[in-house]
Scaffold this active site. Structure first.
Site, PDB file in Angstrom:
ATOM      1  NE  ARG A  58      91.315  96.057  85.944  1.00  0.00           N
ATOM      2  CZ  ARG A  58      92.271  97.464  86.626  1.00  0.00           C
ATOM      3  NH1 ARG A  58      91.349  97.848  86.664  1.00  0.00           N
ATOM      4  NH2 ARG A  58      92.447  96.679  87.768  1.00  0.00           N
ATOM      5  CE1 TYR A 111      80.777  84.845  64.819  1.00  0.00           C
ATOM      6  CE2 TYR A 111      80.478  85.537  67.397  1.00  0.00           C
ATOM      7  CZ  TYR A 111      81.149  84.898  66.150  1.00  0.00           C
ATOM      8  OH  TYR A 111      82.341  83.758  66.441  1.00  0.00           O
ATOM      9  CG  ASP A 183      80.574  92.695  63.218  1.00  0.00           C
ATOM     10  OD1 ASP A 183      81.827  92.412  62.896  1.00  0.00           O
ATOM     11  OD2 ASP A 183      80.536  91.647  64.363  1.00  0.00           O
ATOM     12  CE  LYS A 208      86.534  85.529  64.219  1.00  0.00           C
ATOM     13  NZ  LYS A 208      84.866  85.608  64.019  1.00  0.00           N
TER      14      LYS A 208
HETATM   15  C1  LIG Z   1      84.870  85.702  64.554  1.00  0.00           C
HETATM   16  C2  LIG Z   1      83.488  87.101  65.301  1.00  0.00           C
HETATM   17  C3  LIG Z   1      82.673  87.655  65.911  1.00  0.00           C
HETATM   18  C4  LIG Z   1      83.147  87.660  67.548  1.00  0.00           C
HETATM   19  O1  LIG Z   1      84.074  87.227  67.640  1.00  0.00           O
HETATM   20  P1  LIG Z   1      85.385  86.717  68.858  1.00  0.00           P
HETATM   21  O2  LIG Z   1      86.290  86.929  68.455  1.00  0.00           O
HETATM   22  O3  LIG Z   1      85.585  85.431  68.327  1.00  0.00           O
HETATM   23  O4  LIG Z   1      85.144  86.356  70.211  1.00  0.00           O
HETATM   24  C5  LIG Z   1      81.676  88.845  66.143  1.00  0.00           C
HETATM   25  N1  LIG Z   1      81.161  89.298  64.805  1.00  0.00           N
HETATM   26  C6  LIG Z   1      81.796  88.378  63.584  1.00  0.00           C
HETATM   27  C7  LIG Z   1      81.299  88.752  62.430  1.00  0.00           C
HETATM   28  C8  LIG Z   1      82.309  87.155  63.854  1.00  0.00           C
HETATM   29  O5  LIG Z   1      82.635  86.510  62.667  1.00  0.00           O
END
Ligand SMILES: *Cc1c(COP(=O)(O)O)cnc(C)c1O
Length: 388
Positions: A58, A111, A183, A208
């Site tokens: 951890r 998001y 983000d 992603k």
């Molecule tokens: C998918 C996504 C998230 C969240 O991420 P997870 O890995 O699903 O928790 C946050 N911001 C954006 C722009 C996303 O596309």
């Protein structure tokens, strides 16, 4: 040169950093690829005698360290940290940067998971927030309060692909002693470098584009400042939403090809945009690379390419949009984005169903594509058949 020590340096090009940063061959065996250190604990040579600085996974794991150093190098930050998901990364980041009573400015098209985390979880902990049209810098400046600690930016946004001027918001953040968090999931580190544009922190859903193969859920935080990075690291260990070694390894493997994948995502997307723009069934195409996009000039300035996400609206309305989503063969109907395979979805009924009836509602005739890296002729033929 020890590449692993050049995190944040610009000695190497992006693709070289993606392949090598944090990933020196294994000192014990020479393994070229960082091993999956699938262990929870580490033998000590006498009490407190740590061999490689690791005691418990951890707190730290060598596979995770490799990913974290690579993430920092990709974004040009002082510190990278890996988490179990993008939302875990956001949660720990916000509870590090903010205290109860602080205020956060959120995009009015954030998001959905970020909106839910802030509006339904972090408000119970005492965080205040309000939403604003982030692409309108004057509106952002007017919305800042004395207790605003964080300005949160997504660009391009989901699913309308609005563009926010990161450098302009960095200036506003500085004036108000707030932190600018970007983000960077939709653009990826390859196409957009928020820290170089003045942001303080970058977050990713590595699920992603960074992972890139739709086989792992993960998240990342990269800080410009080492001290803030240390504070996030403290919370990472104290809260514990860390990523596991195998997931770290998958993300590391994905990152090695990020540059070549993004080049193909962009060129495929551009050809699909051209095709959709000329199709009589389509009323409009939303893509930051289009000269008629309202913030095309900002996108051209701050992005190295316009990305693989494309949205478009059907002239015949919602039923037509739903029908197209059910007819594609190569474009798989599904949520998420950023993988090598092409995906299609109906935001109004799928990713954005929870905001129906709210000011964040998206048009029913809207379709969102995550354009993959298949052969462009096949992708165009698939769309052409579905739109016929
Ligand atoms: C998918 C996504 C998230 C969240 O991420 P997870 O890995 O699903 O928790 C946050 N911001 C954006 C722009 C996303 O596309």
């Amino acid at each position: 040169m020890d590449i692993s020590t050049t995190s944040g340096g610009d000695q190497l090009g992006f693709n070289s950093r993606a392949i090598h940063a944090g990933q020196e061959p294994d000192p014990l065996t020479g393994s070229v690829i960082v091993p999956i250190y699938q262990t929870s604990t580490f033998k000590q040579d006498g009490v407190g005698g740590l061999r490689g600085g690791y005691e418990y996974s951890r707190s730290g794991n060598p596979t995770r360290t490799a990913l974290e150093e690579c993430l920092a190098a990709l974004e040009g930050g002082a510190r990278g940290l890996a988490f179990a998901s993008g939302l875990a990364a956001e949660d720990i980041l916000l509870r590090t940067l903010c205290a109860p009573g602080d205020h956060l400015l959120l995009p009015d098209d954030a998001y959905g998971g970020t909106y839910r985390l802030i509006s339904r979880v972090l408000t119970r902990w005492g965080l205040e927030f309000s939403t604003v049209a982030m692409h309108d810098s004057a509106a952002v400046a007017a919305a800042v309060r004395p207790n605003t600690r964080v300005i949160w930016v997504e660009t391009p946004t989901n699913p309308l692909l609005n563009i926010v001027d990161i450098a302009a918001l960095a200036e506003i953040s500085r004036q108000h002693q707030a932190m600018l968090v970007v983000d960077n999931t939709f653009a990826s580190s390859y196409l957009q470098q928020p820290l170089a544009l003045g942001a303080d922190v970058v977050v990713h859903s590595t699920t992603k584009y960074l992972g890139g193969h739709s086989d792992v859920v993960g998240g990342a935080v990269v800080t410009r400042d080492a001290e803030i990075g240390e504070q996030v690291a403290f919370h990472q260990n104290a809260v514990g939403a860390v990523s596991g070694p195998f997931d770290d390894w998958l993300v590391l493997r994905g990152i090695k090809t990020l540059g070549v994948r993004m080049d193909r995502h962009c060129s495929n997307a551009e050809q699909i945009v051209r095709f959709l723009g000329e199709h009589p069934a389509v009323s409009s195409v939303l893509y930051p690379g289009l000269p008629n996009h309202p913030n095309h000039d900002v996108a051209a300035r701050q992005m190295a390419g316009f990305g693989g996400m494309v949205s478009f609206r059907m002239r015949a309305g919602e039923e037509a949009a739903l029908k197209v989503c059910g007819l594609t063969q190569l474009f798989t109907l599904g949520e998420s984005l950023g993988g090598v395979e092409s995906l299609i979805e109906h935001p109004g009924r799928m990713t954005h169903a929870s905001v129906a009836g709210s000011p964040l509602e998206v048009p029913g005739d809207l379709i969102r594509l995550s354009v993959g890296i298949e052969n462009i002729e096949d992708l165009l033929a698939d769309l052409n058949a579905a739109l016929a």
